[in-house]
Design a protein around this motif. Structure first.
Motif, PDB file in Angstrom:
ATOM      1  N   SER A  44       0.827  -1.216   0.000  1.00 54.28           N
ATOM      2  CA  SER A  44       0.000   0.000   0.000  1.00 54.28           C
ATOM      3  C   SER A  44       0.857   1.259   0.000  1.00 54.28           C
ATOM      4  O   SER A  44       0.555   2.219  -0.709  1.00 54.28           O
ATOM      5  CB  SER A  44      -0.931   0.013   1.218  1.00 54.28           C
ATOM      6  OG  SER A  44      -1.866  -1.013   1.124  1.00 54.28           O
ATOM      7  N   ALA A  45       1.928   1.261   0.777  1.00 53.95           N
ATOM      8  CA  ALA A  45       2.819   2.423   0.824  1.00 53.95           C
ATOM      9  C   ALA A  45       3.428   2.689  -0.545  1.00 53.95           C
ATOM     10  O   ALA A  45       3.490   3.841  -0.997  1.00 53.95           O
ATOM     11  CB  ALA A  45       3.906   2.210   1.867  1.00 53.95           C
ATOM     12  N   LEU A  46       3.866   1.641  -1.207  1.00 55.74           N
ATOM     13  CA  LEU A  46       4.461   1.800  -2.532  1.00 55.74           C
ATOM     14  C   LEU A  46       3.441   2.294  -3.539  1.00 55.74           C
ATOM     15  O   LEU A  46       3.744   3.150  -4.366  1.00 55.74           O
ATOM     16  CB  LEU A  46       5.080   0.482  -3.001  1.00 55.74           C
ATOM     17  CG  LEU A  46       6.351   0.075  -2.268  1.00 55.74           C
ATOM     18  CD1 LEU A  46       6.722  -1.368  -2.588  1.00 55.74           C
ATOM     19  CD2 LEU A  46       7.492   1.012  -2.627  1.00 55.74           C
ATOM     20  N   ARG A  47       2.229   1.785  -3.470  1.00 57.06           N
ATOM     21  CA  ARG A  47       1.184   2.213  -4.408  1.00 57.06           C
ATOM     22  C   ARG A  47       0.751   3.655  -4.139  1.00 57.06           C
ATOM     23  O   ARG A  47       0.538   4.431  -5.060  1.00 57.06           O
ATOM     24  CB  ARG A  47      -0.027   1.293  -4.310  1.00 57.06           C
ATOM     25  CG  ARG A  47       0.208  -0.026  -4.976  1.00 57.06           C
ATOM     26  CD  ARG A  47      -1.033  -0.879  -4.937  1.00 57.06           C
ATOM     27  NE  ARG A  47      -0.783  -2.128  -5.641  1.00 57.06           N
ATOM     28  CZ  ARG A  47      -1.511  -3.210  -5.505  1.00 57.06           C
ATOM     29  NH1 ARG A  47      -2.539  -3.217  -4.682  1.00 57.06           N
ATOM     30  NH2 ARG A  47      -1.220  -4.301  -6.183  1.00 57.06           N
ATOM     31  N   ARG A  48       0.613   3.991  -2.892  1.00 58.15           N
ATOM     32  CA  ARG A  48       0.113   5.312  -2.514  1.00 58.15           C
ATOM     33  C   ARG A  48       1.150   6.413  -2.715  1.00 58.15           C
ATOM     34  O   ARG A  48       0.832   7.506  -3.149  1.00 58.15           O
ATOM     35  CB  ARG A  48      -0.338   5.282  -1.053  1.00 58.15           C
ATOM     36  CG  ARG A  48      -1.066   6.530  -0.608  1.00 58.15           C
ATOM     37  CD  ARG A  48      -1.743   6.333   0.715  1.00 58.15           C
ATOM     38  NE  ARG A  48      -2.511   5.087   0.647  1.00 58.15           N
ATOM     39  CZ  ARG A  48      -2.687   4.257   1.666  1.00 58.15           C
ATOM     40  NH1 ARG A  48      -2.203   4.528   2.840  1.00 58.15           N
ATOM     41  NH2 ARG A  48      -3.370   3.155   1.530  1.00 58.15           N
ATOM     42  N   HIS A  49       2.392   6.119  -2.372  1.00 54.09           N
ATOM     43  CA  HIS A  49       3.414   7.162  -2.344  1.00 54.09           C
ATOM     44  C   HIS A  49       4.464   7.029  -3.446  1.00 54.09           C
ATOM     45  O   HIS A  49       5.361   7.857  -3.528  1.00 54.09           O
ATOM     46  CB  HIS A  49       4.097   7.183  -0.979  1.00 54.09           C
ATOM     47  CG  HIS A  49       3.130   7.378   0.136  1.00 54.09           C
ATOM     48  ND1 HIS A  49       2.447   8.561   0.345  1.00 54.09           N
ATOM     49  CD2 HIS A  49       2.698   6.525   1.096  1.00 54.09           C
ATOM     50  CE1 HIS A  49       1.655   8.433   1.401  1.00 54.09           C
ATOM     51  NE2 HIS A  49       1.779   7.206   1.867  1.00 54.09           N
ATOM     52  N   GLY A  50       4.383   5.983  -4.250  1.00 51.97           N
ATOM     53  CA  GLY A  50       5.288   5.814  -5.372  1.00 51.97           C
ATOM     54  C   GLY A  50       6.498   4.957  -5.054  1.00 51.97           C
ATOM     55  O   GLY A  50       6.790   4.653  -3.899  1.00 51.97           O
ATOM     56  N   PRO A  51       7.219   4.605  -6.106  1.00 56.81           N
ATOM     57  CA  PRO A  51       8.348   3.694  -5.953  1.00 56.81           C
ATOM     58  C   PRO A  51       9.485   4.238  -5.094  1.00 56.81           C
ATOM     59  O   PRO A  51      10.260   3.469  -4.534  1.00 56.81           O
ATOM     60  CB  PRO A  51       8.814   3.433  -7.389  1.00 56.81           C
ATOM     61  CG  PRO A  51       8.140   4.443  -8.233  1.00 56.81           C
ATOM     62  CD  PRO A  51       6.972   4.960  -7.492  1.00 56.81           C
TER      63      PRO A  51
END
Length: 97
Positions: A44-51
């Motif tokens: 979720s963190a990667l999807r929400r805030h980017g790579p």
């Protein structure tokens, strides 16, 4: 396999009920849910805030599974693949500011 795909695969595998062989390798329902939640949070963190967020992820799934005495098997391999890809992505991001 890329990191997002690996995260999706691991979450799906960890949502499935444990098989007898998984239990024999040391998995419990509680551990399965906790590891699935940890991976889901990172996904979720990667999807929400980017790579770029990968720089802040510090996966310690190997230590967790060792502490719980989980033995090698397909489910453990899936989890360790996630950790490997997250670590590689973090290292690559750290080397390219």
């Amino acid at each position: 396999m890329d990191l997002p795909e690996s995260l999706d695969r691991a979450v799906a595998a960890l949502k499935a009920p444990l098989k007898r062989v998984d239990r024999e390798q040391g998995w419990t329902d509680e551990l399965r849910r906790e590891i699935q939640e940890e991976i889901s949070i990172n996904r979720s963190a990667l999807r929400r805030h980017g790579p770029g967020t990968v720089r802040y992820l510090r996966p310690r799934l190997d230590e967790w599974l060792a502490h719980e005495a989980v033995r090698p098997g397909d489910l453990r391999d899936t989890v360790m693949e996630v950790q490997r890809l997250m670590t590689e992505a973090r290292d690559a991001a750290d080397s390219h500011p």
